[in-house]
Scaffold this motif. Structure first.
Motif, PDB file in Angstrom:
ATOM      1  N   ARG A   1      10.800 -87.745  32.316  1.00  0.00           N
ATOM      2  CA  ARG A   1      10.807 -87.843  30.902  1.00  0.00           C
ATOM      3  C   ARG A   1      11.189 -89.178  30.312  1.00  0.00           C
ATOM      4  NH1 ARG A   1       9.489 -83.324  31.595  1.00  0.00           N
ATOM      5  NH2 ARG A   1      10.342 -81.554  32.322  1.00  0.00           N
TER       6      ARG A   1
ATOM      7  N   GLY B   1       5.222 -82.695  28.228  1.00  0.00           N
ATOM      8  CA  GLY B   1       6.549 -83.394  28.298  1.00  0.00           C
ATOM      9  C   GLY B   1       7.195 -85.081  28.837  1.00  0.00           C
ATOM     10  N   CYS B   2       6.297 -85.790  28.990  1.00  0.00           N
ATOM     11  CA  CYS B   2       6.501 -87.532  29.208  1.00  0.00           C
ATOM     12  C   CYS B   2       6.865 -87.239  27.390  1.00  0.00           C
ATOM     13  CB  CYS B   2       5.342 -87.841  29.352  1.00  0.00           C
ATOM     14  SG  CYS B   2       5.407 -87.515  31.443  1.00  0.00           S
ATOM     15  N   THR B   3       7.976 -87.257  26.325  1.00  0.00           N
ATOM     16  CA  THR B   3       8.152 -87.671  24.908  1.00  0.00           C
ATOM     17  C   THR B   3       7.937 -89.178  24.911  1.00  0.00           C
ATOM     18  OG1 THR B   3      10.255 -87.558  25.360  1.00  0.00           O
ATOM     19  CG2 THR B   3       9.132 -85.822  24.886  1.00  0.00           C
ATOM     20  N   GLU B   4       8.412 -89.763  25.783  1.00  0.00           N
ATOM     21  CA  GLU B   4       8.672 -91.678  25.254  1.00  0.00           C
ATOM     22  C   GLU B   4       6.854 -92.040  25.663  1.00  0.00           C
ATOM     23  OE1 GLU B   4      10.929 -92.728  23.915  1.00  0.00           O
ATOM     24  OE2 GLU B   4      11.565 -90.501  24.227  1.00  0.00           O
TER      25      GLU B   4
ATOM     26  N   CYS C   1       3.659 -81.471  23.693  1.00  0.00           N
ATOM     27  CA  CYS C   1       4.979 -82.566  23.182  1.00  0.00           C
ATOM     28  C   CYS C   1       4.633 -83.896  24.094  1.00  0.00           C
ATOM     29  CB  CYS C   1       6.522 -81.929  24.061  1.00  0.00           C
ATOM     30  SG  CYS C   1       6.229 -80.045  24.128  1.00  0.00           S
ATOM     31  N   CYS C   2       3.895 -85.083  23.540  1.00  0.00           N
ATOM     32  CA  CYS C   2       4.106 -85.952  24.147  1.00  0.00           C
ATOM     33  C   CYS C   2       4.236 -86.783  22.049  1.00  0.00           C
ATOM     34  CB  CYS C   2       2.613 -86.685  24.541  1.00  0.00           C
ATOM     35  SG  CYS C   2       3.000 -86.194  26.322  1.00  0.00           S
ATOM     36  N   PHE C   3       5.346 -87.138  21.890  1.00  0.00           N
ATOM     37  CA  PHE C   3       5.861 -86.737  20.622  1.00  0.00           C
ATOM     38  C   PHE C   3       5.548 -88.244  19.986  1.00  0.00           C
ATOM     39  CE2 PHE C   3       8.990 -83.751  21.844  1.00  0.00           C
ATOM     40  CZ  PHE C   3       8.433 -83.245  20.942  1.00  0.00           C
ATOM     41  N   SER C   4       4.984 -89.040  21.405  1.00  0.00           N
ATOM     42  CA  SER C   4       4.237 -90.985  20.840  1.00  0.00           C
ATOM     43  C   SER C   4       3.690 -90.934  20.883  1.00  0.00           C
ATOM     44  CB  SER C   4       5.869 -91.863  21.757  1.00  0.00           C
ATOM     45  OG  SER C   4       6.846 -91.365  21.468  1.00  0.00           O
TER      46      SER C   4
ATOM     47  N   ARG D   1       1.915 -79.580  19.250  1.00  0.00           N
ATOM     48  CA  ARG D   1       3.646 -80.341  19.436  1.00  0.00           C
ATOM     49  C   ARG D   1       3.030 -81.735  18.854  1.00  0.00           C
ATOM     50  NH1 ARG D   1       7.759 -77.711  17.676  1.00  0.00           N
ATOM     51  NH2 ARG D   1       8.093 -75.617  17.713  1.00  0.00           N
ATOM     52  N   CYS D   2       2.136 -82.270  19.199  1.00  0.00           N
ATOM     53  CA  CYS D   2       1.730 -84.519  18.990  1.00  0.00           C
ATOM     54  C   CYS D   2       0.866 -84.582  17.481  1.00  0.00           C
ATOM     55  CB  CYS D   2       0.021 -84.448  19.838  1.00  0.00           C
ATOM     56  SG  CYS D   2       0.282 -84.378  21.368  1.00  0.00           S
TER      57      CYS D   2
END
Length: 414
Positions: free
Chosen positions: A77, A105-108, A131-134, A157-158
């Motif tokens: 996480r 889910g590795c958002t950072e 969901c890897c937002f960065s 959601r990228c």
């Protein structure tokens, strides 16, 4: 004959002496088996505990276990620490046979981490970055440059744009599956680039992509599965689907465009998609009788059709569905205000393969008509629930229709 018993060791006897005893007795030790045999053994171990026990036997067996890993799933996480980049690269280098990597889910996790993706990534077939937002277009380009053989990519959601998709199109010509749902910055330009560069593209998910109108799919000649739930497709976009399309699954539910998408666009489905088997048009409020007639006549292979909450379909449309959809097995008519007694009578004498009818919330239906239908078509299940989807989800579709990406011997890292 294989011997797993330890031989009797006399004091002062070395390993060469032990081996000579095996030779004299005509027996072979398990350590004499080549790596290829042990590799086949570990691939048949279905449970993670058995695989771990195999690797803990000795250094040689641990190395063989690493060579058998086909899939790895990270569940960190917090990937912001400086060492995470180094560890990610080392872990990927440790497993040379990987074909699937999940960073869901590795958002950072950042672009710099992906820049160190190992050159061994040439063997990768599947990468999940949900969901890897960065991650930006730069990070995506690093992955694509080191994964030329990629066939499946998920970017749910990228924060990527058409530039990133152009990198994918140039670097991954073998791509067959891509998930772009909730990618708000993607437009028809990126879809067209994928169609031109990835000629074998079969499965695309663009759900909730508000900037895609559909024109880019003109370049996707071999598309089989398209999920466009809650999109703003237009008449021109649907008419861009090439004639003789290979589409088997199409989801257009919850259409957000009530102005530029109407009968003309929906009618093009019937003209171009003769191979269609699953059609999801739930809550398409501009779908009318003329489009239903065109689809029912032009899609003879249709097995499931979701027409729930389509207020402009009247008894004329239902009559054509009953007459023309000879292979239809599942039909959804929930909350269709114009689905009436006459509509159900047409279905009673039509759709010979119908097995399930999702029907509730139809105010113009008489209970007597429903009972007569049940007596005449006793093998048809009437389901009083509303199913929000039609046909297969993408995982089931891949399993039944499209390419199979084997992911045996998976490792989960937390």
């Amino acid at each position: 004959m294989f011997c797993f018993r330890e031989p009797v060791c006399f004091e002062g006897m070395d390993n060469d002496g032990i081996c000579s005893i095996y030779e004299l007795r005509g027996e072979t030790c398990i350590d004499d088996l080549p790596n290829e045999c042990l590799l086949n053994v570990v691939r048949f171990l279905m449970h993670c505990a058995d695989q771990d026990a195999f690797g803990l036997t000795c250094q040689r067996w641990l190395k063989i276990q690493n060579e058998a890993r086909c899939s790895i799933k990270f569940q960190f996480r917090d990937m912001s620490a400086p060492n995470c980049t180094k560890y990610l690269s080392k872990l990927l280098d440790r497993f040379p046979a990987l074909i699937s990597v999940s960073l869901v889910g590795c958002t950072e996790i950042s672009d710099s981490a992906l820049a160190l993706f190992p050159s061994a990534g040439l063997k990768l077939k599947s990468i999940l970055l949900d969901c890897c937002f960065s991650i930006t277009d730069d990070g995506l380009s690093h992955i694509c440059n080191n994964s030329k053989g990629l066939s499946s990519l998920s970017l749910y959601r990228c924060n990527i744009s058409d530039i990133g998709l152009e990198h994918v199109a140039r670097s991954c010509p073998n791509l067959e599956i891509i998930n772009l749902s909730y990618c708000a910055n993607v437009s028809d330009s990126g879809i067209a680039a994928l169609g031109e560069g990835c000629l074998g593209l079969k499965i695309v998910n663009i759900s909730f992509c508000k900037n895609i109108q559909g024109i880019g799919f003109k370049k996707c000649l071999f598309l089989q599965y398209l999920d466009a739930d809650s999109c703003r497709l237009t008449d021109d976009g649907l008419c861009a689907i090439p004639n003789g399309s290979s589409l088997q699954y199409l989801n257009l539910s919850h259409s957000r465009n009530l102005i530029d998408l109407g009968s003309r666009g929906f009618s093009c489905i019937g003209m171009a998609c003769s191979n269609l088997q699953f059609l999801h048009t739930r809550m398409c409020r501009t779908l009318d009788d003329s489009a239903v007639i065109e689809i029912s006549r032009g899609c003879p292979l249709l097995k499931e059709w979701n027409l729930a909450v389509c207020p402009q379909v009247t008894v004329v449309g239902w009559k054509e569905v009953a007459l023309n959809c000879r292979n239809l097995e599942i039909l959804h008519v929930n909350r269709c205000r114009h689905f009436c007694n006459r509509s159900l009578l047409f279905l009673r004498s039509g759709c010979p393969k119908l097995s399930s009818l999702y029907m509730h919330g139809c105010p113009n239906l008489n209970p007597l008509t429903v009972e007569l239908f049940k007596q005449a078509r006793c093998f048809v299940r009437i389901i009083l629930e509303e199913n929000m989807c039609a046909g297969f989800c993408v995982d089931e579709f891949v399993k039944n229709f499209a390419v199979k990406v084997k992911t045996k011997t998976c490792l989960v890292l937390q």
